[in-house]
Design a protein around this motif. Structure first.
Motif, short mmCIF file in Angstrom:
data_model
loop_
_atom_site.label_atom_id
_atom_site.label_comp_id
_atom_site.label_asym_id
_atom_site.label_seq_id
_atom_site.Cartn_x
_atom_site.Cartn_y
_atom_site.Cartn_z
N VAL A 100 68.09 94.62 30.30
CA VAL A 100 67.21 96.00 29.52
C VAL A 100 68.32 96.69 29.55
O VAL A 100 68.58 97.35 29.92
N VAL A 101 68.52 97.12 27.95
CA VAL A 101 69.52 98.07 27.70
C VAL A 101 68.78 99.88 27.07
O VAL A 101 68.01 99.96 27.23
N SER A 102 69.01 100.17 28.77
CA SER A 102 68.64 101.64 29.29
C SER A 102 69.04 102.64 30.42
O SER A 102 69.88 101.97 30.94
N HIS A 103 69.45 103.69 29.96
CA HIS A 103 69.96 104.94 30.93
C HIS A 103 69.22 105.07 31.94
O HIS A 103 69.81 106.08 32.96
N ARG A 104 67.80 105.08 31.58
CA ARG A 104 67.03 104.85 33.28
C ARG A 104 66.88 103.98 34.05
O ARG A 104 66.96 102.54 33.65
N PRO A 105 67.10 103.93 34.90
CA PRO A 105 67.04 102.99 36.11
C PRO A 105 65.99 101.55 35.85
O PRO A 105 64.37 102.58 35.24
N LYS A 106 65.59 101.19 36.47
CA LYS A 106 64.34 99.75 37.57
C LYS A 106 63.71 100.60 37.36
O LYS A 106 63.64 101.40 39.06
N GLU A 108 60.99 102.18 40.76
CA GLU A 108 60.91 101.41 41.73
C GLU A 108 59.93 100.77 42.36
O GLU A 108 59.07 100.60 41.87
N GLY A 109 60.72 99.92 42.97
CA GLY A 109 59.69 98.98 43.51
C GLY A 109 59.40 97.91 42.22
O GLY A 109 58.80 97.04 42.79
N TRP A 110 59.28 98.27 41.35
CA TRP A 110 59.04 97.35 39.88
C TRP A 110 59.85 95.11 40.94
O TRP A 110 60.86 95.59 40.82
N HIS A 111 59.08 94.34 41.23
CA HIS A 111 59.02 93.33 41.06
C HIS A 111 60.76 92.93 41.64
O HIS A 111 61.03 92.20 40.54
N PRO A 112 61.07 93.36 42.87
CA PRO A 112 62.19 93.18 43.24
C PRO A 112 62.26 91.21 43.26
O PRO A 112 63.84 90.79 43.16
N GLU A 113 61.84 90.63 43.29
CA GLU A 113 61.84 88.69 42.98
C GLU A 113 62.60 88.26 42.07
O GLU A 113 63.81 87.26 42.10
N ALA A 114 62.40 89.40 40.47
CA ALA A 114 62.89 89.38 39.20
C ALA A 114 64.60 88.81 39.15
O ALA A 114 65.02 90.30 39.76
N SER A 115 64.28 88.46 38.53
CA SER A 115 66.50 89.23 38.38
C SER A 115 66.51 89.70 36.71
O SER A 115 66.47 89.36 35.72
N CYS A 116 66.18 91.08 37.07
CA CYS A 116 65.86 92.10 36.13
C CYS A 116 67.48 93.16 35.85
O CYS A 116 67.53 93.43 36.57
N HIS A 117 68.23 93.23 35.04
CA HIS A 117 69.32 94.10 35.03
C HIS A 117 69.18 94.92 34.21
O HIS A 117 69.04 94.80 32.64
N PHE A 118 69.14 96.86 34.63
CA PHE A 118 69.49 97.43 33.47
C PHE A 118 70.91 97.95 33.01
O PHE A 118 71.63 98.37 34.01
N VAL A 119 71.23 98.07 31.95
CA VAL A 119 72.24 98.57 31.29
C VAL A 119 72.55 99.49 30.59
O VAL A 119 71.87 98.93 29.69
N GLY A 120 73.71 100.54 30.70
CA GLY A 120 73.36 101.69 30.13
C GLY A 120 73.76 101.31 28.45
O GLY A 120 73.64 101.53 27.70
N GLU A 121 74.93 100.20 28.09
CA GLU A 121 75.58 100.31 26.47
C GLU A 121 74.95 99.06 26.61
O GLU A 121 74.83 97.48 27.10
#
Length: 204
Positions: A100-106, A108-121
């Motif tokens: 996910v392209v976002s400056h805001r973090p994932k 809190e507590g959202w589906h910890p089992e999922a491979s989901c990464h938040f990247v700013g650029e």
């Protein structure tokens, strides 16, 4: 590494949703056919709202959709789409990883089992997605982020599932992209029922 593919369902005048993120009839072909789509990794399916559902397309579309989904290792999307579908509850229709392209973090507590990464650029997001996908392809959802990835020269192919509807206004497939981008002649042209599948390589 696999290709980076800019992809979405789109109206004939180039919109992926209206101003309120309503896709209207754009996704009806995903559910109105007689042939179920079963990605190899998981038989559970999710529609664009995140609710459980089986995708059923026409036989003309089935082979193309199955092959496309099976080829994907990761999906890159913007924060707006992530929030809209709640990240498909950690189970996207295709691919094993979300970036996910976002400056805001994932959340809190959202589906910890999922491979989901938040990247700013954008460049870092594509690099992360390619790392996660390995030899498989990376799909980039069309819209603002997709247009930015194309403008950065990071897209190898453009894939459009064109639905015969005119929106007039709304969210554009290429976002706010400015300037000319040259594409090769389509190397995939498949006519389904209620949809035309097109794929173009990006000229360098």
């Amino acid at each position: 590494m696999g290709a980076v593919i800019l992809h979405s369902v789109v109206s004939v005048d180039g919109f992926i949703a209206d101003e309120h993120d309503d896709v209207g009839p754009l996704h009806e072909w995903y559910f109105g056919g007689d042939t179920p789509i079963r990605p190899a990794r998981d038989e559970r399916q999710y529609d664009h709202s995140g609710a459980g559902s089986d995708f059923r397309v026409s036989s003309a579309s089935a082979g193309y959709v199955r092959e496309m989904w099976a080829s994907l290792g990761a999906i890159v999307l913007g924060r707006s789409l992530f929030d809209l579908v709640n990240g498909w509850e950690g189970q996207p229709p295709a691919g094993d990883h979300l970036v996910v392209v976002s400056h805001r973090p994932k959340p809190e507590g959202w589906h910890p089992e999922a491979s989901c990464h938040f990247v700013g650029e954008v460049p870092a997001a594509i690099a992360k997605a390619r790392e996660l996908a390995g030899e498989r392809a990376v799909a980039v959802n069309a819209g603002q982020v997709g247009g930015q990835v194309l403008a950065a020269g990071l897209v190898d192919e453009v894939a459009m599932d064109v639905v015969p509807v005119v929106f007039g206004t709304g969210k554009r497939y290429f976002g706010a992209l400015e300037g000319r981008q040259l594409l090769a002649d389509p190397h995939v042209v498949i006519q389904g029922e209620g949809v035309l599948h097109l794929r173009f390589k990006v000229r360098r």
